[in-house]
Each structure stands twice: as C-alpha cells, then as structure tokens.
Design an enzyme around this catalytic site. Structure first.
Site, PDB file in Angstrom:
ATOM      1  CB  SER A   1      -0.897  -0.002   1.240  1.00  0.00           C
ATOM      2  OG  SER A   1      -1.560   1.237   1.395  1.00  0.00           O
TER       3      SER A   1
ATOM      4  CE1 TYR B   1      -4.289  -2.075   5.259  1.00  0.00           C
ATOM      5  CE2 TYR B   1      -3.260   0.003   4.620  1.00  0.00           C
ATOM      6  CZ  TYR B   1      -3.886  -1.198   4.274  1.00  0.00           C
ATOM      7  OH  TYR B   1      -4.084  -1.490   2.934  1.00  0.00           O
TER       8      TYR B   1
END
Length: 309
Positions: A177, A190
């Site tokens: 990501s 995350y």
C-alpha cells in the site's frame, strides 16, 4: 588497482541500468516485452473478493492455473464459479483458511503441493484494516493486522519460494500500500504492517539476487485507496492528484507489472512523486506538505467494509 576497476565497472553498470530504467518509465508497459505465463500456477490470497477476485479472472484469461485462498469460503467459491464462467475449462482449486494462522497456512501449502504442484506466481493480496487510532485499537486487532498483512507473507514465501529457487522460475507479488511508504493518522497498525511488507519484499529480493536466481522475480505494489469497500468513508482532499482508484484499473497495472517484471508499482504515479519528496525534504517540511494535502484527515470519516453493511 583491483578496487579501482571494480568501482569503474560498478559506475558503468549504474549508468546503464539508470538509462534502462528511464526507458522503461517512458515506454508504456503495454509496448514492453511480456513473459508468457500460460500454464503457470498462480496462488492468490484474499481471492474471495476485491482485487483478489479480479486478479483471478485476469490470470485465468492468460491461461494460468489458479489456487484461491481465502477465509471466506462462500466468497472464494463464488470467485471460482466466476472464473469458470468467464474462462471455460480454466483449472481452479479453492482452499478455505485463516491467513492469520501460521499452521493453517503451512497445512494448506502442503495440500497445494500435493494436489496442484509447484506454485509459479505467489500473490500475497489478503489484507485487513481496523481504521481506528492506535490507542483505541484493541491489542487483538493490532496482532491480527500484522498476522494477515505481513506475517502471512513470511509463511507463504517459506512454503513456495524453495521450489522457485530450485527451478529458477517464479514470481513473488506483495500487494502492499502507499501506506507502506507514508505514516498516516488512524492507520498505525495498518501502516506498520504494510511498511513491513515493503521491507520484506526488498530483503527477499536481495537474497534472491545474491543467490543468482535470475529467473525468480519480485513485485511490490503500493496503491492509494481503492474503491473495494475496504476503505469506505476515507476521503481525499485533492482528488485530481490523489483519487480513489478503480479496482479494474489497479488490477490491469498489477498484471502488467508481473508480466514485465516491474519491481515496484505505485498507483497513481503521483505516489512516486510524493515518495521522492519524502526522501529529500526535512521531516518538518513533509509534515507541512502532508497537512496541506490532508493526509492526517483521510481516515476521519472512515467506515470500512464491515461497518458499512
């Protein structure tokens, strides 16, 4: 004298590779040489929905044999049925397992080796997000985020990389990501998991290169928010620069990156620009820029896939 020659050779190699990189950056990937993956076994984690499902459909259309892993048995079965409908005769085998459980991963990997054979392309795509501030996130969710988004990569790669190295053929794909490149408020666990995935990819690539296995490639993918529902409610201040991405577009880019052996894929391209700035600007300046872009506010109205239902 020997060291001087080594330095000169290194310098010339750097110039050549830099020129090659410039050409690849300028020439559209659709015009670059693509490897033939017909008959290759592709294992996709998180295949029961989102990017995993779309990648399954794309690789099946390329003539690949598919192994689908997901904790959602119904979703995984639906992906298998969609693949069969879109590509009649496609060879697909689905497995249900919890990717936060190392022993389940090893057990499923053994089954795949026995029932399907060697895996040629491993796509670590499964991921979860809590979307809460760090102090408001339960320890159990911090742990599970790391287990699914990062630690699962350890166990899948340990399971399938040895045969790739032995055959000198294979590809490891890490769906990370842009949050693996930049710290974002509301995404502490995350970001940590995705930073780890990016670092793991780089280290594994270095080990593969050190062993001289030129036929085994790696690709790490760092996209901005994607419209899969996973980040429902997240927002962006300047959509013309950083907008939510259309899943089919992202999958097209991922497949092209794999077929052209692209080492790192950032989507959209503006992520590369911010990544470069991050490396050359002082932290205080980056913070000011981040405030302007609204990075720390992107998760203020986060809902997420499960809560949105």
């Amino acid at each position: 004298m020997h060291l001087a020659v080594e330095v000169l050779v290194c310098f010339l190699q750097m110039i050549w590779l830099w020129l090659v990189a410039i050409v690849k950056a300028v020439v559209p990937s659709s015009l670059q040489p693509h490897k033939d993956v017909t008959g290759w076994v592709v294992l996709i984690t998180g295949a029961g929905s989102g990017l995993g499902r779309l990648m399954s459909l794309r690789f099946a259309a390329l003539g690949c044999r598919l192994v689908l892993w997901d904790v959602n048995e119904a979703g995984n079965q639906e992906t298998e049925e969609l693949v069969q409908a879109a590509t009649p005769g496609a060879k697909v085998k689905a497995y249900t397992l919890d990717l936060s459980d190392r022993e389940q991963i090893y057990a499923a990997a053994d089954k795949v080796k026995q029932e399907v054979g060697d895996v040629d392309i491993l796509i670590n795509n499964a991921g979860i997000v809590t979307g809460t501030t760090f102090l408001n996130t339960p320890d159990s969710m911090n742990i599970k985020t790391m287990d699914v988004n990062c630690n699962a990569h350890f166990w899948t790669v340990k399971s399938f990389l040895p045969s790739m190295l032995k055959r000198n053929r294979g590809h490891l794909v890490s769906i990370a990501s842009a949050a693996g490149l930049f710290g974002i408020a509301g995404l502490a666990d995350y970001c940590a998991s995705k930073y780890a995935a990016v670092g793991f990819d780089e280290s594994i690539r270095a080990e593969i290169v050190k062993q001289g296995r030129t036929g085994v490639k790696t690709t790490v993918v760092c996209p901005y928010y994607i419209n899969t529902g996973m980040f429902e409610g997240a927002q962006t201040r300047f959509p013309a620069v950083l907008k939510f991405l259309d899943p089919p577009f992202v999958v097209d880019k991922i497949v092209e990156a794999v077929l052209t052996d692209q080492v790192m894929l950032c989507v959209p391209k503006s992520v590369y620009f911010f990544y470069i700035l991050r490396g050359i600007l002082p932290i205080s300046v980056n913070q000011v820029l981040g405030k302007l872009v609204g990075v720390s506010e992107t998760m203020d109205n986060f809902v997420g896939r499960n809560k949105a239902k």
